[in-house]
Design a protein around this motif. Structure first.
Motif, mmCIF file in Angstrom:
data_model
loop_
_atom_site.group_PDB
_atom_site.id
_atom_site.type_symbol
_atom_site.label_atom_id
_atom_site.label_comp_id
_atom_site.label_asym_id
_atom_site.label_seq_id
_atom_site.Cartn_x
_atom_site.Cartn_y
_atom_site.Cartn_z
ATOM 1 N N UNK A 173 -42.272 -34.348 90.817
ATOM 2 C CA UNK A 173 -43.286 -34.903 89.924
ATOM 3 C C UNK A 173 -42.942 -36.339 89.516
ATOM 4 N N UNK A 174 -41.666 -36.620 89.326
ATOM 5 C CA UNK A 174 -41.257 -37.994 89.021
ATOM 6 C C UNK A 174 -41.548 -38.927 90.192
ATOM 7 N N UNK A 175 -41.308 -38.435 91.410
ATOM 8 C CA UNK A 175 -41.598 -39.236 92.599
ATOM 9 C C UNK A 175 -43.095 -39.473 92.753
ATOM 10 N N UNK A 176 -43.886 -38.480 92.417
ATOM 11 C CA UNK A 176 -45.339 -38.658 92.488
ATOM 12 C C UNK A 176 -45.776 -39.835 91.619
ATOM 13 N N UNK A 177 -45.291 -39.869 90.390
ATOM 14 C CA UNK A 177 -45.650 -40.964 89.493
ATOM 15 C C UNK A 177 -45.127 -42.297 89.995
ATOM 16 N N UNK A 178 -43.936 -42.271 90.592
ATOM 17 C CA UNK A 178 -43.308 -43.509 91.049
ATOM 18 C C UNK A 178 -44.024 -44.104 92.249
ATOM 19 N N UNK A 179 -44.263 -43.302 93.281
ATOM 20 C CA UNK A 179 -44.797 -43.876 94.527
ATOM 21 C C UNK A 179 -46.283 -44.115 94.470
ATOM 22 N N UNK A 180 -46.965 -43.515 93.499
ATOM 23 C CA UNK A 180 -48.401 -43.757 93.374
ATOM 24 C C UNK A 180 -48.724 -44.774 92.271
ATOM 25 N N UNK A 181 -47.676 -45.343 91.689
ATOM 26 C CA UNK A 181 -47.872 -46.363 90.663
ATOM 27 C C UNK A 181 -48.473 -47.623 91.293
ATOM 28 N N UNK A 182 -49.441 -48.193 90.631
ATOM 29 C CA UNK A 182 -50.057 -49.437 91.079
ATOM 30 C C UNK A 182 -50.682 -49.316 92.466
ATOM 31 N N UNK A 183 -51.214 -48.161 92.777
ATOM 32 C CA UNK A 183 -51.865 -47.989 94.081
ATOM 33 C C UNK A 183 -53.102 -48.886 94.168
ATOM 34 N N UNK A 184 -53.419 -49.244 95.409
ATOM 35 C CA UNK A 184 -54.581 -50.095 95.633
ATOM 36 C C UNK A 184 -54.221 -51.537 95.913
ATOM 37 N N UNK A 185 -52.919 -51.881 95.670
ATOM 38 C CA UNK A 185 -52.491 -53.237 95.982
ATOM 39 C C UNK A 185 -52.389 -53.404 97.485
ATOM 40 N N UNK A 186 -52.696 -54.566 97.973
ATOM 41 C CA UNK A 186 -52.627 -54.857 99.407
ATOM 42 C C UNK A 186 -51.700 -56.036 99.649
ATOM 43 N N UNK B 219 -31.899 -42.274 91.947
ATOM 44 C CA UNK B 219 -30.548 -41.709 91.987
ATOM 45 C C UNK B 219 -30.329 -41.006 93.323
ATOM 46 N N UNK B 220 -29.223 -41.315 93.942
ATOM 47 C CA UNK B 220 -28.905 -40.704 95.238
ATOM 48 C C UNK B 220 -28.882 -39.189 95.149
ATOM 49 N N UNK B 221 -28.309 -38.648 94.063
ATOM 50 C CA UNK B 221 -28.203 -37.189 93.974
ATOM 51 C C UNK B 221 -29.558 -36.513 93.840
ATOM 52 N N UNK B 222 -30.594 -37.254 93.468
ATOM 53 C CA UNK B 222 -31.933 -36.661 93.384
ATOM 54 C C UNK B 222 -32.586 -36.512 94.756
ATOM 55 N N UNK B 223 -32.100 -37.261 95.746
ATOM 56 C CA UNK B 223 -32.812 -37.375 97.014
ATOM 57 C C UNK B 223 -32.203 -36.567 98.157
ATOM 58 N N UNK C 297 -35.579 -29.678 91.362
ATOM 59 C CA UNK C 297 -36.383 -30.204 92.470
ATOM 60 C C UNK C 297 -37.851 -30.400 92.090
ATOM 61 N N UNK C 298 -38.473 -29.445 91.414
ATOM 62 C CA UNK C 298 -39.867 -29.606 91.017
ATOM 63 C C UNK C 298 -40.054 -30.795 90.098
ATOM 64 N N UNK C 299 -39.140 -30.958 89.172
ATOM 65 C CA UNK C 299 -39.170 -32.102 88.249
ATOM 66 C C UNK C 299 -39.031 -33.415 89.013
ATOM 67 N N UNK C 300 -38.125 -33.447 89.982
ATOM 68 C CA UNK C 300 -37.914 -34.654 90.788
ATOM 69 C C UNK C 300 -39.161 -35.001 91.579
#
Length: 292
Positions: free
Chosen positions: A279-292, A263-267, A274-277
Motif C-alpha cells: 500500500x505504501x508503494x501504491x501511494x509512492x509510484x502513483x504520486x504525481x501521475x500524469x506528468x510527461x 528501504x532495502x529490507x522492504x523490497x 508485506x500488505x502494508x509495504x
C-alpha cells in the motif's frame, strides 16, 4: 572456637560453590541464537520471540531494535571467529549463507543448525513460514495473528489498486553505483511482485532477481519512476546528485522528479508487513501521475 570458625568457613565455601555452580548451569542451559536471515529475523521480532537472539547478520536491519544486537558479518561472507565469539547454542539460517568452509566448520564443531522448511517466497509460503516459526518458538497464537494481518492488509491493497488505473514503469536500483554499473532488481525478483501488486511494471525484465547493468541500459529502459534503496541513496548528497547520475539523468523519472528512497529490507523479502509495504508503494509510484 577455632573449630567453629573453621566449620563456618567450610560451609560458606560450599555455599558459594553451589551458587556459582547454579549460575554456570543456568548459563549452560540458556539458548543463544545466532540468526543469519533477515526474513527470519523480522518474523522472530514480530512473534516477540527475540529473547534468546544474541547476534544477527549484517543485512538484518528491521525492526530498528535489531540494530542493538551484535552482527557477525554479511550472510554470504561470514567468519568462524565472528560466529563463535557469540557462543551460539544454535545457528538459524535460510541456506543463503557462506562461505561454505565456514558453515562446514560450524558442522564439525557440532553446533546445531536450523533451516525452516517453508520457502517464504510468496504470500502462501510466507504465511506457512510464519506458522512454522510460531510453532518452533512456542508463539503459535502470535503466528495466527500475523497471518491474519497479512490477509487483511493484502485484501486492502488489492481493493485500493482499483484506484490506480495506470501502470508506471519502475526501476529499482539496489546498491547505488560502482564505476557506473548499477545493481538493479528485475521483474523476477520479490520486488517485482511487490511492484506488480502496487500497480506498476518493472522496467527491467529478467529471471534472475538482480542484474548488474550499465548506465546505457538504465537510460534505454527510461523508467517513469526510480526507486533507490537506502544504502545507495544515503551515499549521495541529495536528490540533485541522484538525478545527475549517468544513465539516470535522461530518464522520465529524473526529468519529472520521480526518484524516491526506499528501504532495502522492504523490497527483498516477504513478511508480516508485506500488505502494508504494497500500500505504501501504491501511494509512492502513483504520486504525481500524469506528468510527461
Amino acid at each position: 572456637m577455632k573449630k567453629f570458625i573453621l566449620l563456618l568457613t567450610i560451609l560458606a565455601t560450599l555455599s558459594a560453590c553451589g551458587r556459582f555452580s547454579n549460575q554456570d548451569e543456568k548459563e549452560a542451559n540458556s539458548e543463544r541464537i545466532v540468526c543469519l536471515a533477515k526474513q527470519y529475523n523480522e518474523i522472530i521480532f514480530a512473534l516477540n520471540a527475540q529473547q534468546n537472539l544474541v547476534a544477527v547478520d549484517l543485512s538484518s536491519t528491521y525492526p530498528p531494535a535489531i540494530k542493538e544486537l551484535p552482527t557477525v558479518g554479511y550472510h554470504r561472507a561470514l567468519s568462524t571467529e565472528g560466529i563463535l565469539s557469540m557462543k551460539p547454542t544454535i545457528i538459524i539460517h535460510d541456506n543463503n549463507v557462506g562461505p561454505e568452509q565456514v558453515m562446514q566448520q560450524m558442522e564439525k564443531l557440532e553446533i546445531p543448525m536450523k533451516v525452516f522448511e517453508a520457502p517464504g517466497n510468496d504470500i502462501p509460503t510466507t504465511k506457512a513460514l510464519i506458522t512454522e516459526m510460531g510453532q518452533y518458538f512456542d508463539r503459535a497464537e502470535e503466528a495466527v495473528s500475523l497471518n491474519a494481518k497479512i490477509d487483511r492488509e493484502m485484501a486492502q491493497a488489492m481493493e485500493s489498486l482499483k484506484n490506480y488505473p495506470t501502470r508506471p514503469k519502475v526501476a529499482i536500483i539496489h546498491y547505488g553505483r560502482a564505476s557506473n554499473i548499477y545493481l538493479t532488481m528485475t521483474s523476477g525478483s520479490n520486488a517485482g511482485k511487490l511492484i506488480e501488486w502496487a500497480g506498476g511494471e518493472m522496467a527491467i525484465d529478467g529471471e534472475r532477481g538482480m542484474m548488474q547493468l550499465s548506465a546505457e541500459v538504465i537510460a534505454q529502459s527510461n523508467p517513469d519512476i526510480i526507486l533507490l534503496t537506502d544504502f545507495g541513496y544515503d551515499r549521495l548528497n541529495g536528490m540533485q546528485e541522484v538525478k545527475n547520475l549517468p544513465g539516470v539523468s535522461t530518464t522520465k523519472a529524473a526529468q519529472n522528479n520521480r526518484i524516491f528512497r526506499v528501504e532495502e529490507h522492504d523490497m527483498v523479502y516477504f513478511g508480516p508487513r508485506t500488505g502494508e509495504i504494497v500500500m505504501n508503494l501504491q501511494e509512492l509510484i502513483h504520486k504525481n501521475e500524469g506528468l510527461q
